[in-house]
Design a protein around this motif. Sequence first.
Motif: not given
Length: 440
Positions: A220-246
């Motif tokens: 449970n602990v290891v998966l939580c530490l790993m999964d949070i990164v996979d939430v933030l990166l796709p979110t940043a990528k979506i903002l990039k494609y929507l042209k929200y550079e900042t």
Amino acid sequence: MADVHPERKERNAYLSSGRVKETTFREWVVANQIGISMTTLAMLLALHNLYPSLRPYTAPFFQLSYYNESTDSYVQGWDDIYFVFSAAVALTGIRAIAIEWVMQPIARASGLKRKNAVRIAEQGWMAMYYGFIWVVGLYLWKTSYYWGDFAAMWSQWPARPLSGMMKWYLLVELAFLMQQIFVIHVEERRKDHVQMLSHHIITSALLGSAYIYAMYNVSNVVLCLMDIVDVLLPTAKILKYLKYETACNIGFGLFMSTWFLTRHLIYPVVCWSVYHQLPLNLTYGCYTGATSEFISAEPPNAFAYMLGPYFSLDNPICFNPTLKWMFLGLLLIIEGLSILWFSMIVRVAYGVVCGGNAEDSRSDEEDEAEVEDQPAHSSVHLAAKDGVTVETIEGEAPPGLDRRRSNGTASVRARGRGRVPFDQSDRKALLGRIGCEKPT
């Protein structure tokens, strides 16, 4: 008359000769993921409802097995494999539906061209799955007795009963890894196929073995530490494609900070807990499988004792320094891969901060035109958990490479004069995959 595009000329030749290009089995599976997964589940559900005599055999596909009413808890068993299988099939269908029927049409309706629509759909699915599963895992961790105390993870071993939510959480995470192994084999092979496959196999073996050996807490602990990164990166990528550079830059900075905190600060503490705190809080030896009563300090057989829990819950469950080092070794391999991938990301980010040049000689419109002429294949790989490699975050060929489907070759068409310590076309690919690329 203008020259005919080579791919169009090849297609016209097929039509004029009356021949139709054959579809490979892999291409057929990719194109029919929704139908295959939904049909499989529908057949199992029909057998379950229409033939009551088969329900003892079909029920494990749809519900958790080995429930104990007296303790309101579950244990492990072979029937859990059926649940993992049906969950992997369901995730395949849900993923395809979310990408092809929901997210991609919304992106296209918003005015995005096919390339960015497919990218947003892929990243949207990643953010959706990991966001949901991370919240479940964090809730289990936050409400547990080992929250904030890694030494407590070993205090109750080998107590094998677990709650229904914990069992569902671990089996779904394992099913997702199985589904990703399927995806990277049926969809177009990436350059990092071997690394991705190795990571999936190691993670699956570690999670499956930890589940069988009743080490739910550390899982449970290891998966939580790993999964949070996979939430933030796709979110940043979506903002990039929507042209929200900042917002994209802020999101990417948060992603890197979280990666470093969870994977290179907290995760090593977990590894240290396995090395140092586990022997202090867990008595080496063998215990009864059903009641967890201590039997002996020495395993009855040098090899068979390790396999006993895999075959039956009634077999003794043993733990000694050999097993400790096996678990710790797998955890350290994953940490080594994370260090390698993070060093690549930091290298690119450093080049961006220092003002390195990474422009591509082609305009965005030309790149869009090339993509519009090709069929879009959605592909989703584990990002951080599967290793946030620069080849798998976005699931595309590096910009600057014009891939010819007719002969499988590629011609390099990247230029640049930036003072960077590696090839410009490779650097362009890295920038595009971590969200730092800006249109020229």
